[in-house]
Design a protein around this motif. Structure first.
Motif, PDB file in Angstrom:
ATOM      1  N   LYS A 265     -49.707  60.476 129.480  1.00  0.00           N
ATOM      2  CA  LYS A 265     -48.278  60.261 129.237  1.00  0.00           C
ATOM      3  C   LYS A 265     -47.902  58.812 129.532  1.00  0.00           C
ATOM      4  O   LYS A 265     -48.389  58.215 130.506  1.00  0.00           O
ATOM      5  CB  LYS A 265     -47.462  61.208 130.122  1.00  0.00           C
ATOM      6  CG  LYS A 265     -46.005  61.375 129.736  1.00  0.00           C
ATOM      7  CD  LYS A 265     -45.390  62.475 130.604  1.00  0.00           C
ATOM      8  CE  LYS A 265     -46.093  63.803 130.309  1.00  0.00           C
ATOM      9  NZ  LYS A 265     -45.813  64.815 131.329  1.00  0.00           N
ATOM     10  N   ILE A 266     -47.029  58.259 128.694  1.00  0.00           N
ATOM     11  CA  ILE A 266     -46.473  56.922 128.898  1.00  0.00           C
ATOM     12  C   ILE A 266     -44.960  57.023 128.803  1.00  0.00           C
ATOM     13  O   ILE A 266     -44.425  57.552 127.816  1.00  0.00           O
ATOM     14  CB  ILE A 266     -46.995  55.917 127.842  1.00  0.00           C
ATOM     15  CG1 ILE A 266     -48.500  55.706 127.985  1.00  0.00           C
ATOM     16  CG2 ILE A 266     -46.260  54.583 127.955  1.00  0.00           C
ATOM     17  CD1 ILE A 266     -49.104  54.861 126.872  1.00  0.00           C
ATOM     18  N   ILE A 267     -44.261  56.507 129.818  1.00  0.00           N
ATOM     19  CA  ILE A 267     -42.798  56.451 129.792  1.00  0.00           C
ATOM     20  C   ILE A 267     -42.391  54.992 129.921  1.00  0.00           C
ATOM     21  O   ILE A 267     -42.758  54.308 130.883  1.00  0.00           O
ATOM     22  CB  ILE A 267     -42.173  57.280 130.931  1.00  0.00           C
ATOM     23  CG1 ILE A 267     -42.555  58.752 130.787  1.00  0.00           C
ATOM     24  CG2 ILE A 267     -40.646  57.125 130.926  1.00  0.00           C
ATOM     25  CD1 ILE A 267     -42.031  59.642 131.912  1.00  0.00           C
ATOM     26  N   LEU A 268     -41.638  54.521 128.925  1.00  0.00           N
ATOM     27  CA  LEU A 268     -41.229  53.117 128.886  1.00  0.00           C
ATOM     28  C   LEU A 268     -39.726  53.000 129.094  1.00  0.00           C
ATOM     29  O   LEU A 268     -38.949  53.830 128.619  1.00  0.00           O
ATOM     30  CB  LEU A 268     -41.624  52.491 127.550  1.00  0.00           C
ATOM     31  CG  LEU A 268     -43.129  52.497 127.227  1.00  0.00           C
ATOM     32  CD1 LEU A 268     -43.374  51.946 125.833  1.00  0.00           C
ATOM     33  CD2 LEU A 268     -43.910  51.695 128.264  1.00  0.00           C
ATOM     34  N   CYS A 269     -39.329  51.942 129.783  1.00  0.00           N
ATOM     35  CA  CYS A 269     -37.913  51.693 130.037  1.00  0.00           C
ATOM     36  C   CYS A 269     -37.744  50.210 130.316  1.00  0.00           C
ATOM     37  O   CYS A 269     -38.716  49.473 130.474  1.00  0.00           O
ATOM     38  CB  CYS A 269     -37.434  52.523 131.238  1.00  0.00           C
ATOM     39  SG  CYS A 269     -35.629  52.668 131.383  1.00  0.00           S
ATOM     40  N   GLY A 270     -36.500  49.748 130.345  1.00  0.00           N
ATOM     41  CA  GLY A 270     -36.230  48.380 130.766  1.00  0.00           C
ATOM     42  C   GLY A 270     -35.986  47.390 129.656  1.00  0.00           C
ATOM     43  O   GLY A 270     -35.359  46.358 129.868  1.00  0.00           O
ATOM     44  N   GLU A 271     -36.492  47.673 128.456  1.00  0.00           N
ATOM     45  CA  GLU A 271     -36.264  46.785 127.317  1.00  0.00           C
ATOM     46  C   GLU A 271     -36.604  47.535 126.033  1.00  0.00           C
ATOM     47  O   GLU A 271     -37.112  48.662 126.062  1.00  0.00           O
ATOM     48  CB  GLU A 271     -37.103  45.509 127.443  1.00  0.00           C
ATOM     49  CG  GLU A 271     -38.587  45.754 127.490  1.00  0.00           C
ATOM     50  CD  GLU A 271     -39.377  44.495 127.812  1.00  0.00           C
ATOM     51  OE1 GLU A 271     -38.795  43.398 127.810  1.00  0.00           O
ATOM     52  OE2 GLU A 271     -40.587  44.614 128.057  1.00  0.00           O
ATOM     53  N   GLU A 272     -36.340  46.893 124.905  1.00  0.00           N
ATOM     54  CA  GLU A 272     -36.503  47.559 123.612  1.00  0.00           C
ATOM     55  C   GLU A 272     -37.981  47.754 123.267  1.00  0.00           C
ATOM     56  O   GLU A 272     -38.792  46.835 123.408  1.00  0.00           O
ATOM     57  CB  GLU A 272     -35.811  46.740 122.521  1.00  0.00           C
ATOM     58  CG  GLU A 272     -35.734  47.454 121.182  1.00  0.00           C
ATOM     59  CD  GLU A 272     -34.909  46.699 120.163  1.00  0.00           C
ATOM     60  OE1 GLU A 272     -34.716  47.215 119.051  1.00  0.00           O
ATOM     61  OE2 GLU A 272     -34.436  45.576 120.483  1.00  0.00           O
ATOM     62  N   LEU A 273     -38.309  48.947 122.812  1.00  0.00           N
ATOM     63  CA  LEU A 273     -39.653  49.255 122.332  1.00  0.00           C
ATOM     64  C   LEU A 273     -39.719  48.964 120.837  1.00  0.00           C
ATOM     65  O   LEU A 273     -38.977  49.558 120.050  1.00  0.00           O
ATOM     66  CB  LEU A 273     -39.994  50.723 122.603  1.00  0.00           C
ATOM     67  CG  LEU A 273     -41.283  51.262 121.967  1.00  0.00           C
ATOM     68  CD1 LEU A 273     -42.500  50.516 122.482  1.00  0.00           C
ATOM     69  CD2 LEU A 273     -41.420  52.760 122.200  1.00  0.00           C
ATOM     70  N   GLN A 274     -40.601  48.063 120.455  1.00  0.00           N
ATOM     71  CA  GLN A 274     -40.737  47.702 119.048  1.00  0.00           C
ATOM     72  C   GLN A 274     -41.617  48.715 118.310  1.00  0.00           C
ATOM     73  O   GLN A 274     -42.519  49.331 118.884  1.00  0.00           O
ATOM     74  CB  GLN A 274     -41.346  46.304 118.926  1.00  0.00           C
ATOM     75  CG  GLN A 274     -40.483  45.208 119.520  1.00  0.00           C
ATOM     76  CD  GLN A 274     -39.159  45.029 118.802  1.00  0.00           C
ATOM     77  OE1 GLN A 274     -39.086  45.155 117.590  1.00  0.00           O
ATOM     78  NE2 GLN A 274     -38.109  44.744 119.550  1.00  0.00           N
ATOM     79  N   LYS A 275     -41.359  48.872 117.016  1.00  0.00           N
ATOM     80  CA  LYS A 275     -42.103  49.846 116.207  1.00  0.00           C
ATOM     81  C   LYS A 275     -43.603  49.560 116.205  1.00  0.00           C
ATOM     82  O   LYS A 275     -44.422  50.484 116.261  1.00  0.00           O
ATOM     83  CB  LYS A 275     -41.563  49.843 114.763  1.00  0.00           C
ATOM     84  CG  LYS A 275     -40.243  50.543 114.592  1.00  0.00           C
ATOM     85  CD  LYS A 275     -39.712  50.405 113.176  1.00  0.00           C
ATOM     86  CE  LYS A 275     -40.645  51.002 112.149  1.00  0.00           C
ATOM     87  NZ  LYS A 275     -40.081  50.950 110.778  1.00  0.00           N
ATOM     88  N   ALA A 276     -43.956  48.298 116.128  1.00  0.00           N
ATOM     89  CA  ALA A 276     -45.383  47.943 116.072  1.00  0.00           C
ATOM     90  C   ALA A 276     -46.110  48.420 117.320  1.00  0.00           C
ATOM     91  O   ALA A 276     -47.242  48.920 117.245  1.00  0.00           O
ATOM     92  CB  ALA A 276     -45.529  46.433 115.903  1.00  0.00           C
ATOM     93  N   MET A 277     -45.461  48.274 118.476  1.00  0.00           N
ATOM     94  CA  MET A 277     -46.080  48.719 119.722  1.00  0.00           C
ATOM     95  C   MET A 277     -46.167  50.236 119.771  1.00  0.00           C
ATOM     96  O   MET A 277     -47.187  50.799 120.207  1.00  0.00           O
ATOM     97  CB  MET A 277     -45.267  48.209 120.909  1.00  0.00           C
ATOM     98  CG  MET A 277     -45.953  48.399 122.245  1.00  0.00           C
ATOM     99  SD  MET A 277     -47.343  47.272 122.459  1.00  0.00           S
ATOM    100  CE  MET A 277     -48.644  48.403 122.869  1.00  0.00           C
ATOM    101  N   ALA A 278     -45.123  50.908 119.316  1.00  0.00           N
ATOM    102  CA  ALA A 278     -45.125  52.372 119.293  1.00  0.00           C
ATOM    103  C   ALA A 278     -46.244  52.896 118.400  1.00  0.00           C
ATOM    104  O   ALA A 278     -46.978  53.820 118.776  1.00  0.00           O
ATOM    105  CB  ALA A 278     -43.771  52.884 118.820  1.00  0.00           C
TER     106      ALA A 278
END
Length: 496
Positions: A265-278
Motif C-alpha cells: 500500500k502507498i498513501i500520498l499526501c502533501g502535494e499534487e500527484l501527477q498522472k505520470a507518477m500514478a
C-alpha cells in the motif's frame, strides 16, 4: 476534554508492551520501553510545573521525539515539534510564538533560551536508569489540544496550527476506518519529521493499533546511496509520504521488486500527484494499492482521499478524493476557492489572533477554514485540485508562502527588495524558486551572489531556499506600481 483517541493510545502502550514500536534499521524499541521512557519525561514535566501547557521538542523523527510526543499525550500537554534542521532564526521565531516553559532539544546553539527550561535529550536518557517513573500525576489536568504544527506565514513569522483532541478524533475515525484498510498493515514508514503533519498519518495508526514505525532518518533520506542501503535492511508494507519523495525512491531503486516485494500500500499526501507518477506506480507495482489524499494542516492532516486506479487516468488530473461524511466543502463561485467546515477544522493559530480571525470563521456551529486552494467537483463527486489563489505553493510536501521567503530575504542589510517566482517542470510541477533581488546603494560584484546566498541560507530552512538568486538593478513594475512578476517570469524564460 481529551477524546477517546487518547485513551486508545494509552491502552495500546500497555496491551502491546512486547511488540516493536520503533525500528530505524539500526535500533529498535518496544512499546514497553516507549511507555517507560515517556513516564520519565512525564516526571520532568510534573516537576517543572509548566504554566504554558506547551512543550517544545526540537528534533527530527527520532525515538526520543516520539517519547516526548507520548509523554505530552499522557500528561495532557500540547506537543510542539520543531525540526532541528531548521535555521536557528526560524527555530527562535517559533519558540518566541509559543513562549513555552519547557524545551527538549539535541542542540540549542546560539538560541536565546534564557527564559526557558531547556532539557537536553541525552541528559534525560542518561538519567533514565536512575529515575523512577511517576504514574497518574496529571489526573486533574484538562487540555483540549494535542499538538501544534507550524506552517509558513505571510509576514515572515511562522503560524502554529492548534489541533485539538476533537480534531484528531475526527481524523482518526476516518483514516483508521476500513476505507484505507490499515488494519492489514504491520510496518508503517515514517519518512517525515514530527514537525510535518504528514507524520500523523504514520504515528497515529501505529500507536493506536499496535503497529511498528519504520523510520527513515533525515540524514539517510538526504543521500541516494544511503537510501539504497537502508531499503535493503528494512521492510515496511505501508509507504506514507509525498509524491516528490516517492519520485526520489524511484530514482534510487527503479522500484525494484527486491526492495518492494513486501509493500502492499502507498498513501500520498502533501502535494499534487501527477498522472505520470500514478501510472508509473500502477504499471510497476501492480499488487500495491495507491491512495491519493488531500488536506491542509489547519484541517488535521487530510480531509479526502481516493484509491487511484487505471480508470482515473482518463481524467486530466488525478482526483484528490470524494466528499466524505462529516466534512463540508464550500466552493466560492467567484474564484473557486475552497472552504472546509467540520469537526476536523482547527480553532486557529496559537497566539495569533489576527491570522486566526482572517482565515477561520464559524459555519453552522462548526469551524470553517478558507484554504486558498481552488477545486472543482464533477458530477460523479470527484474532487480535483486546480491550484492556489495566492502566493502559496507546495514543494516537496512543504507548504511555502512566497511572501515569507521574500520578507525574510529583505531582512538582509544589503538587500533593498526581493521577489520570488516559482519554477515548474514540463509536467507543471513545482521544482524550485528563483529569488530576484535589488541591493542598497551597492554596485553588483561577481561575489555578491555567493555572499547574499550564504546570508539567505542562515535565515531560511533548507526546504524554503530558492534554487538560485538573480541580482538586478531594479524591480519591474506593472501599471498598478506593483512588482511585475510576469516580467520576471518572462526574464526567466528568456535566460533559459
Amino acid at each position: 476534554m481529551a477524546s477517546k483517541i487518547r485513551q486508545i493510545i494509552l491502552n495500546s502502550l500497555r496491551i502491546n508492551k512486547d511488540k516493536i514500536v520503533f525500528d530505524d534499521g539500526e535500533k529498535f524499541y518496544t512499546y514497553s520501553e516507549l511507555d517507560y521512557y515517556s513516564e520519565i519525561i512525564c516526571k520532568y514535566l510534573y516537576e517543572v510545573n509548566n504554566p504554558s501547557n506547551s512543550v517544545v521538542s526540537i528534533g527530527t523523527n527520532d525515538f526520543f521525539s516520539l517519547c516526548v510526543l507520548v509523554a505530552c499525550i499522557k500528561s495532557l500537554h500540547i506537543y510542539c515539534p520543531i525540526d532541528e534542521n531548521n535555521t536557528e532564526n526560524r527555530i527562535q521565531n517559533i519558540v518566541n510564538v509559543i513562549n513555552p516553559k519547557i524545551i527538549f532539544a539535541h542542540r540549542v546553539t546560539d538560541l536565546k533560551l534564557e527564559d526557558y527550561v531547556v532539557i537536553n535529550y541525552d541528559d534525560v536518557f542518561n538519567k533514565i536508569i536512575l529515575a523512577q517513573p511517576y504514574s497518574n500525576l496529571f489526573t486533574d489536568r484538562q487540555e483540549n489540544y494535542v499538538y501544534t504544527i507550524f506552517t509558513s506565514g505571510t509576514t515572515g513569522t511562522p503560524k502554529g496550527v492548534l489541533i485539538s483532541y476533537e480534531n484528531l478524533n475526527c481524523f482518526s475515525e476516518w483514516f483508521l476506518s476500513k476505507e484505507f484498510g490499515l488494519e492489514e498493515n504491520d510496518r508503517i514508514l515514517l519518512q517525515s519529521t514530527f514537525a510535518f503533519d504528514l507524520s500523523v498519518m504514520s504515528w497515529l495508526p501505529v500507536l493506536s493499533m499496535g503497529k511498528t514505525l519504520v523510520v527513515l532518518s533525515p540524514k539517510i533520506a538526504a543521500n541516494y546511496k544511503k537510501i539504497q542501503k537502508w531499503l535493503q535492511k528494512v521492510k515496511f508494507d505501508l509507504f506514507i509520504s509525498t509524491p516528490s519523495f516517492l519520485k526520489l525512491i524511484d530514482l534510487c531503486t527503479n522500484f525494484s521488486l527486491d526492495n518492494f516485494s513486501y509493500l502492499n500500500k502507498i498513501i500520498l499526501c502533501g502535494e499534487e500527484l501527477q498522472k505520470a507518477m500514478a501510472k508509473r506506480i500502477l504499471d510497476t507495482l501492480p499488487n500495491v494499492k495507491l491512495y491519493n489524499t488531500y488536506g491542509p494542516t489547519e484541517c488535521t492532516v487530510a480531509v479526502s482521499g481516493i484509491e487511484v486506479t487505471y480508470d482515473l487516468l482518463s481524467y486530466d488530473s488525478i482526483p484528490i478524493g470524494t466528499i466524505r461524511e462529516g466534512v463540508e466543502f464550500i466552493v466560492d463561485i467567484s474564484n473557486e476557492e475552497l472552504s472546509i467546515a467540520g469537526n476536523m477544522v482547527s480553532d486557529g493559530y496559537i497566539n495569533n489572533f489576527m491570522a486566526t480571525s482572517s482565515n477561520f470563521k464559524k459555519h453552522n456551529n462548526y469551524n470553517l477554514y478558507k484554504t486558498g486552494d481552488k477545486i472543482y467537483i464533477d458530477k460523479k463527486g470527484y474532487i480535483f485540485f486546480k491550484g492556489r489563489i495566492d502566493d502559496q505553493i507546495k514543494w516537496n510536501g512543504y507548504r511555502i508562502e512566497l511572501r515569507e521567503v521574500e520578507s525574510t530575504i529583505r531582512k538582509i542589510d544589503i538587500v533593498s527588495d526581493a521577489a520570488v517566482i516559482v519554477t515548474r517542470n514540463r509536467d507543471e510541477e513545482v521544482n524550485g524558486m528563483i529569488a530576484y533581488l535589488t541591493l542598497k546603494n551597492h554596485t553588483i560584484e561577481f561575489n555578491d551572489y555567493e555572499v547574499v546566498y550564504n546570508m539567505i541560507k542562515k535565515l531560511l530552512p533548507k526546504y524554503m531556499l530558492p534554487k538560485r538568486i538573480e541580482i538586478i538593478d531594479e524591480m519591474p513594475l506593472n501599471n498598478n506600481k506593483k512588482i511585475d512578476r510576469r516580467a520576471l517570469l518572462a526574464e526567466k524564460e528568456f535566460n533559459n
